[in-house]
Every structure is written in C-alpha cells, then in structure tokens.
Design a protein around this motif. Structure first.
Motif, PDB file in Angstrom:
ATOM      1  N   ASN A 184      -3.043  12.749   3.939  1.00  0.00           N
ATOM      2  CA  ASN A 184      -1.924  13.532   3.401  1.00  0.00           C
ATOM      3  C   ASN A 184      -2.341  14.953   3.036  1.00  0.00           C
ATOM      4  O   ASN A 184      -1.757  15.578   2.159  1.00  0.00           O
ATOM      5  CB  ASN A 184      -1.294  12.783   2.225  1.00  0.00           C
ATOM      6  CG  ASN A 184      -0.465  11.602   2.716  1.00  0.00           C
ATOM      7  OD1 ASN A 184       0.542  11.780   3.401  1.00  0.00           O
ATOM      8  ND2 ASN A 184      -0.908  10.391   2.425  1.00  0.00           N
ATOM      9  N   LEU A 185      -3.350  15.468   3.756  1.00  0.00           N
ATOM     10  CA  LEU A 185      -3.786  16.853   3.544  1.00  0.00           C
ATOM     11  C   LEU A 185      -2.832  17.848   4.198  1.00  0.00           C
ATOM     12  O   LEU A 185      -2.797  19.009   3.834  1.00  0.00           O
ATOM     13  CB  LEU A 185      -5.184  17.056   4.134  1.00  0.00           C
ATOM     14  CG  LEU A 185      -6.332  16.313   3.444  1.00  0.00           C
ATOM     15  CD1 LEU A 185      -7.602  16.401   4.282  1.00  0.00           C
ATOM     16  CD2 LEU A 185      -6.569  16.865   2.050  1.00  0.00           C
TER      17      LEU A 185
ATOM     18  N   PRO B  95       5.786  15.686   9.648  1.00  0.00           N
ATOM     19  CA  PRO B  95       7.168  15.610  10.151  1.00  0.00           C
ATOM     20  C   PRO B  95       7.690  14.169  10.185  1.00  0.00           C
ATOM     21  O   PRO B  95       8.869  13.931   9.900  1.00  0.00           O
ATOM     22  CB  PRO B  95       7.064  16.178  11.575  1.00  0.00           C
ATOM     23  CG  PRO B  95       5.792  16.980  11.582  1.00  0.00           C
ATOM     24  CD  PRO B  95       4.874  16.340  10.589  1.00  0.00           C
ATOM     25  N   GLY B  96       6.813  13.224  10.502  1.00  0.00           N
ATOM     26  CA  GLY B  96       7.241  11.816  10.559  1.00  0.00           C
ATOM     27  C   GLY B  96       7.695  11.323   9.190  1.00  0.00           C
ATOM     28  O   GLY B  96       8.723  10.644   9.058  1.00  0.00           O
TER      29      GLY B  96
ATOM     30  N   GLY C 218       1.759   6.414   4.910  1.00  0.00           N
ATOM     31  CA  GLY C 218       2.620   7.330   5.640  1.00  0.00           C
ATOM     32  C   GLY C 218       1.953   7.998   6.816  1.00  0.00           C
ATOM     33  O   GLY C 218       2.340   9.100   7.209  1.00  0.00           O
ATOM     34  N   ASN C 219       0.956   7.345   7.429  1.00  0.00           N
ATOM     35  CA  ASN C 219       0.311   8.007   8.568  1.00  0.00           C
ATOM     36  C   ASN C 219       1.233   8.033   9.795  1.00  0.00           C
ATOM     37  O   ASN C 219       2.240   7.322   9.842  1.00  0.00           O
ATOM     38  CB  ASN C 219      -1.096   7.463   8.826  1.00  0.00           C
ATOM     39  CG  ASN C 219      -1.164   6.199   9.649  1.00  0.00           C
ATOM     40  OD1 ASN C 219      -0.186   5.778  10.255  1.00  0.00           O
ATOM     41  ND2 ASN C 219      -2.330   5.592   9.665  1.00  0.00           N
TER      42      ASN C 219
ATOM     43  N   ASN D  79       1.157   1.519   2.093  1.00  0.00           N
ATOM     44  CA  ASN D  79       0.806   0.597   3.182  1.00  0.00           C
ATOM     45  C   ASN D  79       1.298  -0.817   2.938  1.00  0.00           C
ATOM     46  O   ASN D  79       1.150  -1.674   3.806  1.00  0.00           O
ATOM     47  CB  ASN D  79      -0.713   0.517   3.336  1.00  0.00           C
ATOM     48  CG  ASN D  79      -1.333   1.879   3.393  1.00  0.00           C
ATOM     49  OD1 ASN D  79      -1.147   2.590   4.365  1.00  0.00           O
ATOM     50  ND2 ASN D  79      -2.040   2.254   2.353  1.00  0.00           N
ATOM     51  N   SER D  80       1.782  -1.099   1.736  1.00  0.00           N
ATOM     52  CA  SER D  80       2.104  -2.482   1.398  1.00  0.00           C
ATOM     53  C   SER D  80       3.131  -2.525   0.281  1.00  0.00           C
ATOM     54  O   SER D  80       3.438  -1.499  -0.355  1.00  0.00           O
ATOM     55  CB  SER D  80       0.845  -3.209   0.927  1.00  0.00           C
ATOM     56  OG  SER D  80       0.433  -2.669  -0.324  1.00  0.00           O
TER      57      SER D  80
END
Ligand SMILES: *Cc1c(COP(=O)(O)O)cnc(C)c1O
Length: 399
Positions: free
Chosen positions: A69-70, A74-75, A277-278, A96-97
């Motif tokens: 998150n650096l 857009p996603g 959020g990757n 993630n969970s």
C-alpha cells in the motif's frame, strides 16, 4: 490412528481429496462428484471455476499481483467506489480475511471514541453464540470458552450478553462502551437470525448513547441472504461493517466498511496491511461484484432459496425424528437435527452432498449463489435419501 502429518493438527479433516470443481460440484482425485453446499463455508459465492473469475485471475495474473500500500491503487478505488455506491458506507479498508476485517472494525470504533476525546470508551458489547474470527481480539469478541482456553488472558474490552436480549444490552452499556457488534444472522452459532425489531432497537440505542453499531456480515453479506447485505432487511444501517468470505469468491479478501464519521479517527499511520487490497485481490473482488450486481442476480438467490425452504419444510414434516427445524435467510440455511448433527451430515456425505456443522446441533447449507432450482432439487433429493436411511437405521436400533 491418523498418519503422522507435517501439518499443525488443528483440524479434524474429512478424508476426502478434491482435485477440481465445476459450479456446484466438487470432484475427488478418484473422479467422484459431490454436490457442494458447503461452498468453502460461504466463500465460493459463484461456485467453482466460474468463467468470469477464472478469466479475471488469468488476465490480472499476467499484469500485476502485488504492490503493497505504498502506492495509489486504482483497483482498490474502483472496488471501494462500487461498495460505497451500493451500501450505507463512505469509506473502505481492504484486508485478507474476515478476522482482519473485524480487527479493523473494532479498531475503527475504538479510535472514533478516542478521537472524540473519549479514550475510556473502548468496550464493545457482543452476543452469545457469536463468531468473529480466531485472532486474539476476535476470540475475545466471540467469547467462546473453547476458542479462548489456553491462549493467555482474554483481550479486555468485550462485554457479552445473550443474543436478542435488549434489556441485557441496555444493562451492559456504560461510560466505557464504544459500540455494539453483531452478526445479523449468526453463522457458526447455528444460523440464528436477529429479529428486525431487535436490530432496529440496537440502532436506536447506539444513537441515544453515542455508540457505533458494527455489523459482522462476513458470512451473511454479499448476496447470501437475498439482499446485497443483510442490514437491508430491517431497513437500518450500521456505522461499520465487516465483510469477507463471498466478496472474494475464493480469493482471500475482506473489507471493513464505514461511514465517513465512523472512520474519522482512522488517520494516516493508524492502521495498515502488507497484502490487503493487492491488485490480484481487487481484480477478483471487482469480478465477483460484476456478477452479484447484475440485474436479477439477487432475485435468483431469492427464487432458489424458496425452492430450498419449501423442500426442507416438507422433509421436516416427513422426517420429524431426524429434522427438528429449518431456519435461515436466503441461501444461508440451517437444518436443526433431532439426531446428532454429525450423524446427519455423515449420512448426507454418503449421498455425496456436503454441508457444514454449526452450533446448536445445526447443519448449515450454504450453496453457491449461482445454484439453479434444478440443482437445489437434486440436493433436496439427496438429503431426503440421507434422512430416509437414518430413519431406517434408527427404527432397526429401537426394534
Ligand atoms: C468466517 C467468519 C469470520 C472470520 O473470517 P476468517 O476469514 O476466517 O478470518 C468472522 N465472522 C464471521 C461471521 C464469520 O463467519
């Protein structure tokens, strides 16, 4: 005895080895087909190998998986815009969970009170039978002795009251209360729905006392009950909501949603995650929403749910010694067994249909939201055979 395994022995695994899935079906290494009404515990909302999800995974997989998150995302912006456009929320944090979504929800509530000048307000009221995850804070929130034992002192700040008991909630509110946390439909606890009146009363209490209302929709959200989120049924909105499971359709993804006001304490540096959020997760979360937000999708969930409800009600009438009760909302169904629920689940497995155990002697049926009426009827026929066999065996035993 079980064979020696290099894995932590934290699970009692069912001796089935699945190799692939197609829609509502799971296929073992030996080619045997099982009707999957466990759906990865309400995770495989679109079933297995959904073409749109597979295509998305492949396309994004060739572009970009992970960034941290650096940088701008857009996603995340796209998925958050769609989630906020379709809910009460203004702000989203991706995890993630489910447990991490709850951790964020709890931190957001505490931080809100802190930022308002009330650091002493960090207690959250929770409910008996709840399940909020397996981290140190979420086992304290869930309050179940079997998950807390042996893990050191229970994290402070969680006050538990009986599910549905408004007087107990009122009595538990003190100067140290930050919010109230509830699953509108308890999953692990045995598919227990909070009444609309109770949820509306909690909303009122929160306004009255300056508390934040937090919904855990990790299991009941994302179309599972026939609405996009279960809070829509009682016609109120929480301040904060934890989401996971179905939102990723099988990819590990969770989210904490909040109003701008509730999220106001979560300023730069207060919270973070490496993976959350990757780009791969965001592509898939967006692809799940492409399908769930399609015109008519939630109507389909409601229609198929009706087939289940009618079929299960008739099985309950025909096998009163096996099935005590049928409950739930939409495709989040509970069959309360009269026999030990493990026996009924085993008998169902013999008919190649999978469900999940829950508290209160209940078997959860959490079919993919894409299940057709015909597949529902196939499942009902298998449950009927399972109940029939159990009934015969019980008659033999008592003869
Ligand atoms: C599954 C679940 C969680 C925990 O989610 P994980 O992804 O296992 O951490 C929290 N709350 C509810 C209601 C759940 O069903």
């Amino acid at each position: 005895m079980a064979q020696a395994t290099p894995l932590f022995e934290t699970y009692n695994r069912i001796p089935l080895r699945f190799e692939r899935g197609e829609g509502v079906w799971l296929i073992t290494e030996d080619g045997e087909r099982y009707l999957d009404f466990a759906a990865g515990i309400a995770v495989n909302a679109l079933g297995h190998s959904h073409p749109h999800l597979v295509e998305t995974l492949k396309t994004q997989g060739e572009k970009l998986w992970h960034l941290s998150n650096l940088y701008e995302s857009p996603g995340q912006e796209q998925l958050a815009e769609r989630l906020t456009a379709n809910t009460f929320a203004d702000k989203v944090f991706f995890t993630n969970s489910g447990a991490e979504a709850l951790e964020c929800a709890i931190k957001t509530a505490r931080r809100y009170q802190f930022a308002k000048g009330h650091p002493e307000r960090f207690h959250i009221i929770t409910f008996e039978g709840a399940f909020h995850g397996r981290t140190l804070a979420t086992i304290a929130a869930g309050g179940q002795a079997k998950y807390l034992e042996g893990f050191g002192p229970k994290a402070p700040g969680f006050d538990q009251v009986p599910f549905g008991d408004l007087d107990a909630v009122k009595a538990a509110i003190t100067e140290a209360t930050a919010g109230i946390l509830i699953e509108p439909v308890q999953g692990e606890g045995g598919i227990r729905s909070a009444s609309p009146e109770f949820l509306r009363a909690l909303r009122g209490l929160c306004y009255e006392h300056g508390l934040l209302l937090i919904f855990d929709e990790v299991q009941c959200g994302v179309g599972r009950t026939g609405k996009l989120f279960a809070y829509e049924w009682p016609g109120i909105a929480p301040d904060i909501m934890a989401v996971a499971k179905g939102i990723g359709g099988g990819f590990p993804l969770g989210a904490c949603l909040a109003t701008a006001e509730a999220a106001s304490g979560m300023i730069a540096g207060t919270h973070g995650t490496t993976y959350g959020g990757n780009p791969l997760a965001m592509a898939i979360g967006n692809a799940v929403l492409d399908v769930v937000l399609e015109e008519g999708f939630l109507q389909h969930v409601g229609d198929v749910a009706l087939v289940f409800r009618q079929g299960l009600a008739s099985l309950k009438d025909r096998f009163p010694d096996i099935i005590e009760d049928v409950r739930g909302e939409g495709l989040m169904l509970g069959v309360k067994a009269r026999v030990p629920s493990g026996e009924l689940l085993m008998a169902m497995r013999d008919q190649h249909i999978l469900g999940v155990l829950a508290g209160d002697n209940v078997i959860r049926l959490l079919p993919p939201l894409t299940t057709t009426a015909e597949e529902a009827r196939e499942g009902l026929a298998r449950i009927e055979r399972a109940a029939g066999k159990l009934q015969q065996e019980n008659l033999k035993k008592s003869a």
